[in-house]
Scaffold this motif. Structure first.
Motif, mmCIF file in Angstrom:
data_model
loop_
_atom_site.group_PDB
_atom_site.id
_atom_site.type_symbol
_atom_site.label_atom_id
_atom_site.label_comp_id
_atom_site.label_asym_id
_atom_site.label_seq_id
_atom_site.Cartn_x
_atom_site.Cartn_y
_atom_site.Cartn_z
ATOM 1 N N SER A 148 0.841 -1.195 0.000
ATOM 2 C CA SER A 148 0.000 0.000 0.000
ATOM 3 C C SER A 148 0.874 1.241 0.000
ATOM 4 C CB SER A 148 -0.904 0.003 1.240
ATOM 5 O OG SER A 148 -1.648 1.217 1.306
ATOM 6 N N PRO A 149 0.415 2.318 -0.629
ATOM 7 C CA PRO A 149 1.192 3.559 -0.560
ATOM 8 C C PRO A 149 1.224 4.164 0.842
ATOM 9 C CG PRO A 149 -0.419 3.621 -2.353
ATOM 10 C CD PRO A 149 -0.759 2.445 -1.493
ATOM 11 N N VAL A 150 0.227 3.819 1.681
ATOM 12 C CA VAL A 150 0.050 4.530 2.945
ATOM 13 C C VAL A 150 -0.063 3.562 4.119
ATOM 14 C CG1 VAL A 150 -1.097 6.476 1.821
ATOM 15 C CG2 VAL A 150 -2.473 4.572 2.676
ATOM 16 N N ASN A 151 0.128 4.106 5.322
ATOM 17 C CA ASN A 151 -0.023 3.318 6.546
ATOM 18 C C ASN A 151 -1.439 3.375 7.108
ATOM 19 O OD1 ASN A 151 2.589 2.077 7.429
ATOM 20 N ND2 ASN A 151 3.313 4.191 7.238
ATOM 21 N N SER A 168 -8.217 7.233 -4.456
ATOM 22 C CA SER A 168 -8.081 8.690 -4.464
ATOM 23 C C SER A 168 -7.675 9.231 -3.100
ATOM 24 C CB SER A 168 -9.400 9.339 -4.901
ATOM 25 O OG SER A 168 -9.716 8.970 -6.228
ATOM 26 N N GLN A 169 -8.056 8.522 -2.032
ATOM 27 C CA GLN A 169 -7.693 8.946 -0.681
ATOM 28 C C GLN A 169 -6.185 8.890 -0.446
ATOM 29 O OE1 GLN A 169 -10.172 6.949 -1.480
ATOM 30 N NE2 GLN A 169 -12.037 7.638 -0.438
ATOM 31 N N GLN A 181 -9.380 2.558 -7.899
ATOM 32 C CA GLN A 181 -10.171 3.446 -8.746
ATOM 33 C C GLN A 181 -9.373 3.892 -9.962
ATOM 34 O OE1 GLN A 181 -10.640 5.986 -5.224
ATOM 35 N NE2 GLN A 181 -12.828 6.100 -5.714
ATOM 36 N N GLU A 182 -10.051 3.960 -11.088
ATOM 37 C CA GLU A 182 -9.387 4.365 -12.331
ATOM 38 C C GLU A 182 -8.771 5.757 -12.207
ATOM 39 O OE1 GLU A 182 -8.772 2.674 -15.070
ATOM 40 O OE2 GLU A 182 -9.793 0.853 -14.387
ATOM 41 N N LYS A 183 -9.467 6.678 -11.576
ATOM 42 C CA LYS A 183 -8.940 8.035 -11.463
ATOM 43 C C LYS A 183 -7.680 8.072 -10.597
ATOM 44 C CE LYS A 183 -12.265 9.235 -7.797
ATOM 45 N NZ LYS A 183 -13.373 10.149 -7.421
ATOM 46 N N ALA A 184 -7.591 7.196 -9.601
ATOM 47 C CA ALA A 184 -6.391 7.140 -8.762
ATOM 48 C C ALA A 184 -5.218 6.588 -9.564
ATOM 49 C CB ALA A 184 -6.649 6.269 -7.533
ATOM 50 N N ILE A 185 -5.476 5.593 -10.387
ATOM 51 C CA ILE A 185 -4.420 5.024 -11.223
ATOM 52 C C ILE A 185 -3.919 6.064 -12.220
ATOM 53 C CG2 ILE A 185 -3.883 3.248 -12.942
ATOM 54 C CD1 ILE A 185 -6.074 1.517 -11.548
#
Length: 334
Positions: free
Chosen positions: A162-165, A278-279, A305-309
């Motif tokens: 994951s990018p985040v914790n 997106s978050q 989500q496509e927009k996040a990619i």
């Protein structure tokens, strides 16, 4: 490198007197560490630096590898034959596409090695108010059911990156969900700083511990727990013997069913599953996605989500750092 130089035990680095020093994963080196390396070198020592400048830069200041390459003052060889993935792999194709800012080539055939699960092919992910929970549930299903069933992989061979914790698709929550799914009833468990560790849990060391001989990023599995002596026996990857870790030092351990993409840099797994939402906006960066994708040797699954990619592929400002090494190298060599 810290172990070689003795850093952490002393301020001045130990001298490196070997004829050749090979430094791998050099994109992770910051300026202070590179300074210590240079201080430690014997004047006769040749240095071979290996790395991928498109991966994440160091956590600390500087952009050592990229600056050395961009200066043109250091002899450089670019390797363009890939050995980690099979020829014709979509992982390779998409790694190049990400670096070029182009859309992903998504898998369509059962044998393809790159898949995207988004609102386009899984409608529950279209519900914005529940997208994080839905994505987290799908990540767990991928690791515990779908990839093992369809690809014959053991969950141990699948990494969640994951990018985040924080958040429902952050490392902390995904670790809790995966622990519950994969190791719900350990023979013995201990509570350390409001975290539960049981026999069979996969864990990662988060700091260098010279006394125990384990270092930041070492991944292992808890083999047994001695409740009377307050000791955990952990078999770390790449070691033949178990490491005895006092329970009080368990504060330096985290579960490793999931880890951040930053923490995975320098390692590889048969399959990786990456939640991308997106978050995660602050870390939706081209080099973050590229680094996560290239950890896999056989399979990549992106859940999100496509927009996040699209955002992660578009945003490349993460490589911009204010550094002087490139100009200093040019000044010194001319």
């Amino acid at each position: 490198m810290h172990r070689l130089l003795g850093l952490g035990k002393q301020e001045e680095p130990k001298k490196v007197e070997e004829d050749v020093l090979v430094i791998d994963e050099a994109s992770m080196i910051d300026i202070p560490l590179m300074e210590k390396v240079c201080e430690a070198l014997d004047y006769r020592t040749r240095v071979l630096i290996v790395g991928d400048a498109d991966q994440l830069p160091s956590v600390g200041p500087g952009n050592v590898l990229r600056d050395m390459i961009n200066s043109g003052m250091v002899p450089t060889v670019e390797l363009n034959q890939v050995f980690r993935q099979a020829e014709g792999s979509l992982i390779i194709e998409n790694a190049h596409r990400i670096n070029a800012g182009k859309p992903l080539q998504k898998g369509e055939r059962p044998e393809d090695d790159f898949w995207v699960i988004s609102e386009e092919n899984y409608k529950p992910l279209a519900a914005e108010d529940a997208v994080q929970k839905t994505a987290a549930e799908m990540v767990v299903r991928m690791v515990t059911e779908r990839i093992p069933l369809r690809r014959g992989m053991n969950p141990d061979e699948i990494w969640v990156l994951s990018p985040v914790n924080k958040g429902e698709c952050g490392v902390d929550n995904l670790n809790a969900l995966l622990q519950k799914a994969l190791n719900p009833n350990p023979d013995t468990k201990v509570e350390i700083w409001n975290r539960s560790f049981g026999v069979g849990d996969r864990v990662i060391q988060t700091v260098n511990d010279y006394d125990l001989g384990i270092f930041n990023g070492d991944v292992g599995r808890i083999v047994s727990i001695d409740e009377e002596e307050d000791l955990m026996m952990i078999r770390f990857e790449g070691r033949d013997d178990e490491t005895v870790v006092p329970v009080e030092k368990g504060r330096n351990l985290k579960l490793a069913y999931a880890m951040t993409i930053h923490k995975s840099q320098g390692s590889q797994a048969r399959a990786v599953v990456i939640p991308l939402l997106s978050q995660h906006y602050m870390l939706l960066q081209r080099n973050v996605l590229y680094t996560g994708v290239t950890r896999a040797t056989e399979l990549v699954v992106i859940v999100g989500q496509e927009k996040a990619i699209r955002t992660a592929i578009r945003r490349n400002d993460g490589v911009d750092r204010l550094t002087r090494l490139e100009s200093l190298l040019i000044e010194q060599m001319l």
